[in-house]
Motif scaffolding. Structure first.
Motif, PDB file in Angstrom:
ATOM      1  N   GLY A  65       1.088  -1.204   0.050  1.00  0.00           N
ATOM      2  CA  GLY A  65      -0.092   0.207   0.072  1.00  0.00           C
ATOM      3  C   GLY A  65       0.933   1.334   0.019  1.00  0.00           C
ATOM      4  N   GLU A  66       1.948   1.164   0.730  1.00  0.00           N
ATOM      5  CA  GLU A  66       2.600   2.408   0.838  1.00  0.00           C
ATOM      6  C   GLU A  66       3.697   2.588  -0.370  1.00  0.00           C
ATOM      7  N   PHE A  67       4.473   1.539  -0.436  1.00  0.00           N
ATOM      8  CA  PHE A  67       5.641   1.679  -1.408  1.00  0.00           C
ATOM      9  C   PHE A  67       5.158   1.294  -2.771  1.00  0.00           C
ATOM     10  N   MET A  68       4.375   0.697  -2.890  1.00  0.00           N
ATOM     11  CA  MET A  68       3.679   0.653  -4.486  1.00  0.00           C
ATOM     12  C   MET A  68       2.750   1.186  -4.660  1.00  0.00           C
ATOM     13  N   HIS A  69       2.164   2.199  -3.557  1.00  0.00           N
ATOM     14  CA  HIS A  69       1.048   3.183  -3.810  1.00  0.00           C
ATOM     15  C   HIS A  69      -0.238   2.666  -4.204  1.00  0.00           C
ATOM     16  N   LEU A  70      -0.395   1.420  -3.696  1.00  0.00           N
ATOM     17  CA  LEU A  70      -1.797   0.788  -4.045  1.00  0.00           C
ATOM     18  C   LEU A  70      -3.001   1.381  -3.386  1.00  0.00           C
ATOM     19  N   LYS A  71      -2.763   1.834  -2.103  1.00  0.00           N
ATOM     20  CA  LYS A  71      -3.707   2.570  -1.190  1.00  0.00           C
ATOM     21  C   LYS A  71      -4.191   3.748  -1.882  1.00  0.00           C
ATOM     22  N   HIS A  72      -3.416   4.218  -2.881  1.00  0.00           N
ATOM     23  CA  HIS A  72      -3.894   5.277  -3.624  1.00  0.00           C
ATOM     24  C   HIS A  72      -4.833   4.987  -4.871  1.00  0.00           C
ATOM     25  N   GLU A  73      -4.767   4.006  -5.358  1.00  0.00           N
ATOM     26  CA  GLU A  73      -5.525   3.517  -6.498  1.00  0.00           C
ATOM     27  C   GLU A  73      -7.012   3.276  -6.397  1.00  0.00           C
ATOM     28  N   THR A  74      -7.681   3.217  -7.464  1.00  0.00           N
ATOM     29  CA  THR A  74      -9.137   2.869  -7.521  1.00  0.00           C
ATOM     30  C   THR A  74      -9.280   1.693  -6.724  1.00  0.00           C
ATOM     31  N   LYS A  75     -10.492   1.554  -6.411  1.00  0.00           N
ATOM     32  CA  LYS A  75     -11.005   0.314  -5.563  1.00  0.00           C
ATOM     33  C   LYS A  75     -11.106  -0.913  -6.670  1.00  0.00           C
ATOM     34  N   SER A  76     -11.360  -0.796  -7.829  1.00  0.00           N
ATOM     35  CA  SER A  76     -11.518  -1.816  -8.942  1.00  0.00           C
ATOM     36  C   SER A  76      -9.939  -2.513  -8.921  1.00  0.00           C
ATOM     37  N   LEU A  77      -9.193  -1.571  -8.975  1.00  0.00           N
ATOM     38  CA  LEU A  77      -7.833  -2.300  -9.377  1.00  0.00           C
ATOM     39  C   LEU A  77      -7.300  -2.777  -7.994  1.00  0.00           C
ATOM     40  N   ILE A  78      -7.635  -2.307  -6.744  1.00  0.00           N
ATOM     41  CA  ILE A  78      -7.302  -3.025  -5.659  1.00  0.00           C
ATOM     42  C   ILE A  78      -7.640  -4.510  -5.507  1.00  0.00           C
ATOM     43  N   TRP A  79      -9.195  -4.394  -5.792  1.00  0.00           N
ATOM     44  CA  TRP A  79      -9.844  -5.803  -5.766  1.00  0.00           C
ATOM     45  C   TRP A  79      -9.378  -6.675  -7.067  1.00  0.00           C
ATOM     46  N   THR A  80      -8.837  -6.228  -8.035  1.00  0.00           N
ATOM     47  CA  THR A  80      -8.300  -7.101  -9.072  1.00  0.00           C
ATOM     48  C   THR A  80      -7.081  -7.496  -8.527  1.00  0.00           C
ATOM     49  N   ILE A  81      -6.272  -7.047  -7.809  1.00  0.00           N
ATOM     50  CA  ILE A  81      -5.068  -7.798  -7.400  1.00  0.00           C
ATOM     51  C   ILE A  81      -5.008  -8.310  -5.909  1.00  0.00           C
ATOM     52  N   LEU A  82      -6.188  -8.316  -5.159  1.00  0.00           N
ATOM     53  CA  LEU A  82      -6.305  -8.745  -3.732  1.00  0.00           C
ATOM     54  C   LEU A  82      -6.935 -10.301  -3.952  1.00  0.00           C
ATOM     55  N   VAL A  83      -8.083 -10.063  -5.043  1.00  0.00           N
ATOM     56  CA  VAL A  83      -8.963 -11.341  -4.980  1.00  0.00           C
ATOM     57  C   VAL A  83      -8.060 -12.485  -5.435  1.00  0.00           C
ATOM     58  N   PRO A  84      -7.172 -12.607  -6.589  1.00  0.00           N
ATOM     59  CA  PRO A  84      -6.388 -13.559  -6.959  1.00  0.00           C
ATOM     60  C   PRO A  84      -5.228 -13.863  -5.694  1.00  0.00           C
ATOM     61  N   CYS A  85      -4.855 -12.799  -5.073  1.00  0.00           N
ATOM     62  CA  CYS A  85      -3.819 -13.591  -4.018  1.00  0.00           C
ATOM     63  C   CYS A  85      -4.620 -14.116  -2.953  1.00  0.00           C
ATOM     64  N   VAL A  86      -5.739 -13.748  -2.790  1.00  0.00           N
ATOM     65  CA  VAL A  86      -6.468 -14.367  -1.438  1.00  0.00           C
ATOM     66  C   VAL A  86      -6.696 -16.063  -1.967  1.00  0.00           C
ATOM     67  N   LEU A  87      -7.102 -16.018  -3.315  1.00  0.00           N
ATOM     68  CA  LEU A  87      -7.322 -17.521  -3.996  1.00  0.00           C
ATOM     69  C   LEU A  87      -6.248 -18.312  -3.870  1.00  0.00           C
ATOM     70  N   VAL A  88      -5.288 -17.613  -4.175  1.00  0.00           N
ATOM     71  CA  VAL A  88      -3.834 -18.280  -4.076  1.00  0.00           C
ATOM     72  C   VAL A  88      -3.419 -18.860  -2.846  1.00  0.00           C
ATOM     73  N   LEU A  89      -3.567 -18.185  -1.752  1.00  0.00           N
ATOM     74  CA  LEU A  89      -3.359 -18.677  -0.475  1.00  0.00           C
ATOM     75  C   LEU A  89      -4.275 -19.416  -0.005  1.00  0.00           C
ATOM     76  N   TRP A  90      -5.562 -19.388  -0.353  1.00  0.00           N
ATOM     77  CA  TRP A  90      -6.525 -20.596   0.025  1.00  0.00           C
ATOM     78  C   TRP A  90      -6.160 -21.785  -0.702  1.00  0.00           C
ATOM     79  N   LEU A  91      -5.710 -21.842  -1.887  1.00  0.00           N
ATOM     80  CA  LEU A  91      -5.315 -22.752  -2.642  1.00  0.00           C
ATOM     81  C   LEU A  91      -4.059 -23.524  -1.896  1.00  0.00           C
TER      82      LEU A  91
END
Length: 113
Positions: A65-91
């Protein structure tokens, strides 16, 4: 003549940016210190591992969020990155749980032979 390559210097001399950097430093330092404290004081077990995984995820999200400036992006981009990461962790968790059951079946199989 004005220099076309001149850089804009904030009115406060960059004090706001330095404040954010120091805040990030202290938060990550405290989290890392807590990890060391837990590592040397808690007994090995599921709770300790769960705490480490949770704190690592918190640190990773904060760094992204801080160093890659993701917290300053739009919510749709955040969800596009977050959902696959959560699914990989679940896997990964599902594979480890199922993989552990294979070793239990092998032990049972050896017991009956």
């Amino acid at each position: 003549m004005a220099d076309s390559h001149s850089h804009h210097i904030p009115a406060d001399g960059g004090a706001a940016q330095r404040k954010v950097i120091w805040k990030t430093f202290w938060i990550l330092l405290i989290l890392t210190g807590l990890e060391f404290l837990i590592a040397f004081t808690m007994h090995h077990g599921v709770l300790r591992i769960s705490i480490f995984v949770g704190m690592t995820i918190v640190k990773a999200f904060y760094i992204v969020g801080e160093f890659m400036h993701l917290k300053h992006e739009t919510k749709s981009l955040i969800w596009t990155i977050l959902v696959p990461c959560v699914l990989v962790l679940w896997l990964l968790v599902a594979l480890m749980v199922e993989g552990g059951s294979i070793f239990q079946e092998v032990q049972v199989f050896k017991f009956f032979n």
